[in-house]
Structures are given as structure tokens and as C-alpha cells.
Design a protein around this motif. Sequence first.
Motif, short mmCIF file in Angstrom:
data_model
loop_
_atom_site.label_atom_id
_atom_site.label_comp_id
_atom_site.label_asym_id
_atom_site.label_seq_id
_atom_site.Cartn_x
_atom_site.Cartn_y
_atom_site.Cartn_z
N LYS A 120 -0.44 12.27 -41.26
CA LYS A 120 -0.83 13.26 -42.06
C LYS A 120 0.63 13.83 -42.68
N ARG A 121 0.82 13.36 -44.01
CA ARG A 121 2.26 13.97 -44.54
C ARG A 121 1.91 14.90 -45.70
N CYS A 122 3.24 15.35 -46.15
CA CYS A 122 3.07 16.44 -47.47
C CYS A 122 2.35 15.56 -48.61
N TYR A 139 11.38 6.47 -50.04
CA TYR A 139 11.03 7.85 -50.19
C TYR A 139 10.32 8.25 -48.97
N VAL A 140 9.17 7.37 -48.52
CA VAL A 140 8.47 7.80 -47.23
C VAL A 140 9.52 7.99 -46.02
N SER A 141 10.25 7.15 -45.92
CA SER A 141 11.36 7.04 -44.72
C SER A 141 12.24 8.27 -44.88
N CYS A 182 1.31 18.66 -42.17
CA CYS A 182 2.24 17.56 -42.15
C CYS A 182 2.88 17.40 -40.82
N PHE A 183 3.08 16.30 -40.13
CA PHE A 183 3.39 16.16 -38.70
C PHE A 183 5.14 16.56 -38.86
N ARG A 184 5.80 16.56 -39.97
CA ARG A 184 7.06 16.74 -39.83
C ARG A 184 7.43 18.55 -39.76
#
Length: 330
Positions: A122-124, A135-137, A301-303
Amino acid sequence: MPVATKPQPAPKVAAEPRPVLGPTGNRVRASPEEPKRKNASLTKPRQVTKPGPELPASAVQNNVSVDTVCSSDSTSSGGSSKKVAKLSRTTKRVGAKPTKLARNPPRADAGEATSEPSGPLKRCDWITPNSDPVYVSFHDEEWGAPVHDDWKLFELLVFSQALAELSWPTILRKRDTFRKHFDNFDASLVAQYDEKKLLSMKVHGSLLLSEAKLRAILENAKEIVKIQKEFGSFNNYCWSFVNHKPIRNGFRYARQIPVKTPKAEVMSKNMMQRGFCCVGPTVVYSFMQVAGIVNDHVLCCFRFHECGAAIEKDLKLKNQEPEKQDGASE
């Protein structure tokens, strides 16, 4: 004179019907002369029985067969098989159904962890399935992670200024070109550029950025050199606005993330007073986000948690440095 009587014929004995084999082979059906018999079980009146005794709770909890429990009880008390059938029918009619127990999952060993299938990360919200892989990286590895290297901070400041003309995916695809033209963003080298050097920064015949942005990068490099002499590093200057501890906002949705904050306005005002160019509050807040000075990853988001772990690690290292210095002085 006796009268002779006529002898009476013997009564005819009805012959037994001869069994006839049916089309299935060994099923016997009566001859057409024998009348069809109705099934005795259908004509037999239905017997109404009284409700029997309640079943023990252990039989229901352990998912034991009803007939088995009844047969064991009747056998121990000397009852007959009819009593067993009677109890089973009565229990089913009353509605005592055994509970269905869930199947036990396979047991793992004490030292072996059960692996669960992991779904997509799950990301932003601003990262979609159609986003550029670069961009994803960038989101998964860099954006929001604390940065303390002067060269990297200068690079991210330039990229934040370039957002007025280019998008993040475009900037990231030209990242190597930016680094080549700006000597890997060594501020001491960029500060020595002249007009001819700036106008030679072209890609396919067009300037990398507008002349105004290129001149702003040159002026900012000169100011960074001055800050390094005053604060020891550009890192110390940037992180001093948040007391060297990043801000974790913890927004639930991307639409809640602001474009500027009071902290960004204070930093922007101070930088413009020192001579920086193109460093409005929006540009400065974008720089704070990408440099990890502000953690604006959404909560889901996992980040968000990974960047938080990186922040705690940095704080521990900073707390250990004074202890090592004290030990060395002793």
C-alpha cells in the motif's frame, strides 16, 4: 335298499404363482394372476413418540454422532435397539443439532513461523498502477527518507525548484543529465560557473531548465558555500528549523497534505534574506518533504513506518556520538 351316492370330485388346489424374472435379472415379480400388494410401511399409521431425554452437552461440543451417544446410553441401561432408534428420531425432531467445528489449521513447529501470502504494498495515493516505474522506485526508496548529505540536499533543492517547469517522473529520467552538468551537485564547484557554462547546459538543443532557474541554481550554490562556513554544513542549517528532529504529520489521505506550512514559510524567509533565489514556501516545503525533514507519507503507506524507523536510527546515532567523544577525551 341303500341308494348309491355319486362320488364328489376332489377340490382343486390353487397352484402357487410361478415367479417370473424381471428385466433386471434376479428381481422376482409375481405372475399377473397374483394381486399387487401395497407396501405395508406406507399403510402403517405413523407412530408419534414422546420427546426423549436431552443429550449430554459433551456430545454436542465434541461433535459426536447422536446415534452413538444414544446407543451407548441404552446399552448400558439394558435397553433394546428399538429404544436407540426412538431416541435418535426424537432428538433430530426436537432440533438438537451438533455444532460444526472448524477445521484446525496445520500446526507449525515451535521455531517455524507460518508464512502468510503477502498482497501488494500500500503506497501513497499519488502513486497509481499507471505510475512510471522510476517514480515508484523514487517513492519506495528516497522520498521522505531523512537526508544529511550536503551534495544530496543541494540536488533535492534543485529538483524542488525544477518542479515549476517539469514533473517528478521527467526530472528523475533526466537525473543523470542533471548530475553530469552540475558536477554531482558539488556546491563548491557549481559556485564557480560562469555565464557561458550555464548557457551550455542543453539537452537535444534546448536548455535543461530556463535561464532564470539556471541562474538561481548558481546563486544558491554560492549561498550554500557561505552556510557551510557558518554552520559547518548545509545539513545543519536545513535541519535546525525542525530542531534536528523530523516532523511526522500522519495524514490519512493525500488530499490532506498541505502545499506549505508555517515552518516552510520561516525557512523560506530566512533563505531569501541570505540571498537564495526561487525558494518560496511551496518550493521549500517540497524540499522538506523529499529530504525527509517532514514525513508526509500517508498512514496506510508502508513507507510511513519505514521512514520513522530510519529517523529513530539517526537519533540513536546522534546520541551516541557525544558519548564517544567524551570517552575519547578522557
